[in-house]
Design an enzyme around this catalytic site. Structure first.
Site, PDB file in Angstrom:
ATOM      1  N   ASP B  92       0.874  -1.176   0.000  1.00 24.75           N
ATOM      2  CA  ASP B  92       0.000   0.000   0.000  1.00 24.75           C
ATOM      3  C   ASP B  92       0.910   1.223   0.000  1.00 24.75           C
ATOM      4  O   ASP B  92       2.128   1.110   0.102  1.00 24.75           O
ATOM      5  CB  ASP B  92      -0.957  -0.034   1.193  1.00 24.75           C
ATOM      6  CG  ASP B  92      -0.259   0.261   2.498  1.00 24.75           C
ATOM      7  OD1 ASP B  92       0.975   0.465   2.491  1.00 24.75           O
ATOM      8  OD2 ASP B  92      -0.942   0.283   3.527  1.00 24.75           O
ATOM      9  N   ASP B 271      -7.861  -7.499   0.132  1.00 25.76           N
ATOM     10  CA  ASP B 271      -6.993  -7.663   1.312  1.00 25.76           C
ATOM     11  C   ASP B 271      -7.775  -7.177   2.509  1.00 25.76           C
ATOM     12  O   ASP B 271      -8.667  -6.336   2.383  1.00 25.76           O
ATOM     13  CB  ASP B 271      -5.719  -6.822   1.201  1.00 25.76           C
ATOM     14  CG  ASP B 271      -5.974  -5.384   1.609  1.00 25.76           C
ATOM     15  OD1 ASP B 271      -6.598  -4.644   0.821  1.00 25.76           O
ATOM     16  OD2 ASP B 271      -5.594  -4.999   2.734  1.00 25.76           O
TER      17      ASP B 271
END
Lengths: 376, 376
Positions: B92, B271
């Site tokens: 991320d 996720d």
């Protein structure tokens, strides 16, 4: 239970042996990982078997009695079925915990009343009750109920306590004789020598314990804060009295150095929380020496944790990665460090065994003690 | 990076696909375990591979930047070499952490200044800097630097934030174009759709993101507290605009039910910390439904954790043993529960894939949602 000494070191009292139990063979000298509440902390059972190569683990009567409790363990068919560990299990008797709970217990001849560390509830252990509990846990090796004296300990108290331990032992032996194994395999009793650091008490206790003629014998009350010299002196003395044809178990010992020294004195079995507990604080035992992985020194050391030890965990992960995990309090850090330490302890015992078989133990031990006790 | 849709469900927007990366193939739909600081908490890398059967894991730019730091990751040759995970990694961008650190950060157009949660030190992230960091971490999939708006969020702020995210995206795209992969394998950028729960903003954002023509696209700013209906409505809307020939990644989602519903809407990648974080609190996701293993109900349930799921951990350990470990705060409890949950999430994604290939996804999904969301 059958024990056979298969080799003796010519220049020390070290010996190699084979101990046959209802859950398979144990090769001595052996280190037994501690699985307090039915789990060796941070290690899966298959890892204990395949990576650590443990041959026997410990369970703790006091903890297992409180949780999950004897009723559930009986329903499961014993601890082996409950936790899935198929090899031998030894349970301590709770004597050491009674000693640790000094504020919350009362010892009289009949037994011990104590308060649970979990919820303060009151419980009562007697020698007979503790045998029954260990039968139900399903231990292959059952420890006698004893009082573990602290260090330092006045002579008078040490003597009184030893006499109590001996009386309790007779009750344990009697209870073992009059009860049956619970799950179809053999369960045996190991009595425990006490006597603090007093030679005459240790001699008296060792002779008494030997006279009980049980399948194995243990030395308790050491590694409780006394100087190493005292530990070695008492161990040597007691090993000279305990029968040579039965396994000798030194309880709660110790560092890799302690273990090597006590193998030389004739000890066959060891247990200690050090490799597991210290792992969780970042202390690693390796074939090169002792590492505090939190140390800045390892920050960017990308070499394997312990290449010479071999095995997956010690070669797959780097020191820098493990340090990162430990500093970040990642659970995986505890997992890796624990596997490293236990794998090392079991390797050390196996290496000692090989050296005894080769007749080279004494000289190897001198060299090895220096390596495994140095701080890197 | 090559993506191919290999099957489409006839009665929903679900699709199966294959995503090729420099670290191997990912079969979609896929769930990606979260490995915040370079470790999926309580799971060994070989367990991720062999037991969980994870095909890609996440790393967190914010956490990895702070510890172990970019310098060490570069010295190691990237996160793959540092933690030993050989399959793909997605990182991320830190956008979500910036959003979470609401008290300790300042956002301006140039970038974000924030205080470390570890030591309070000041740091500065820009879109360019965050791309550089992810290049150095060695992510196969790099996420664009965005602002994740909270819920609820006023329209005006959501719009302003979306515009900022779009400007940052252009700078990310530009930085990707003008820099090289760091370690010889391909690194690609996924832009992130924002716009809170406002249809017009989501439409505008999805169109803008699509126009950037990157190898894959993500949907952010959902699963932050909004009703599930809003999450599904926004996801559906955005999936209809994002290109069908590129993978769609819904960030931070979610429960097994959320995942099945969003697969039906055309999402390929997911996720979420839920299977790992909740495992550590004793919440299990199983093929039969959701279990709070701390519940008295499981106290003496000696049946396997999840026999139908199969695999070592789910069949080897019993519910009663796992409950005992969790109640006792034994690390092994977290290890077992995490493996159960991740193995289940990956199984669910694989099953969904099979059903899509068989053309049966829509009806299977209706049935499955009921099962996996029921509390046992």
């Amino acid at each position: 239970m059958k024990f056979e000494v298969t080799a003796r070191d010519p220049r020390s009292s070290a010996r190699a042996g084979i101990l046959e139990t209802g859950h398979g063979v144990i090769h001595t000298p052996i280190f037994m990982p501690v699985g307090t509440a039915g789990s060796v902390k941070a290690v899966h059972q298959r890892e204990l078997e395949n990576d650590v190569k443990a041959e026997i683990i410990l369970g703790n009567t006091y903890h297992l009695y409180l949780r999950p409790g004897i009723e559930l363990l009986e329903k499961a068919g014993g601890l082996h079925n409950f936790n899935g560990w198929k090899r031998p299990i030894l349970t301590d008797s709770g004597g050491y915990q009674v000693y640790s709970l000094s504020e919350n217990r009362k010892i009289v001849e009949e037994g011990v009343t104590f308060k649970s560390h979990i919820d303060g509830s009151r419980h009562h252990f007697t020698p007979e009750g503790v045998i029954d509990i260990q039968r139900t846990i399903g231990a292959d090796i059952i420890m006698a109920f004893d009082e573990c004296t602290p260090y330092p300990c006045e002579y008078k108290y040490a003597k009184k306590s030893m006499v109590l331990t001996h009386k309790w032992l007779e009750r344990c032996v009697n209870r073992m004789r009059t009860t049956e194994p619970k799950y179809g395999y053999e369960q045996v009793l190991f009595p425990i020598v006490q006597g603090s650091v007093y030679k005459d008490l240790r001699e008296e206790s060792a002779a008494f314990i030997a006279s009980q003629d049980q399948p194995g014998n243990a030395i308790g009350g050491l590694s409780v804060g006394e100087p190493h010299e005292d530990m070695y002196a008492m161990t040597s003395l007691v090993c000279g009295i305990l029968p040579a044809d039965k396994p000798r178990y030194l309880m709660g010992v110790g560092t890799p150095e302690n273990i090597l020294e006590c193998i030389a004195l004739g000890v066959d079995m060891f247990d200690c929380v050090m490799p597991t507990r210290n792992a969780r604080n970042g202390m690693l035992f390796t074939t090169q020496g002792i590492i505090n992985i939190r140390n800045e020194r390892w920050k960017d050391d990308l070499s394997p944790i312990d290449a010479a030890l071999g095995g997956h965990v010690s070669t797959f992960y780097s020191k820098a990665y493990l340090r990162h995990l430990v500093i970040n309090k990642e659970i995986l850090g505890a997992q890796i460090a624990t596997l490293q330490n236990l794998t090392f302890y079991l390797w050390l015992a196996r290496e000692a065994r090989k050296q005894i078989e080769a007749g080279e133990f004494a000289s190897w031990k001198e060299k090895m003690v220096k390596i495994v006790s140095q701080r890197l």
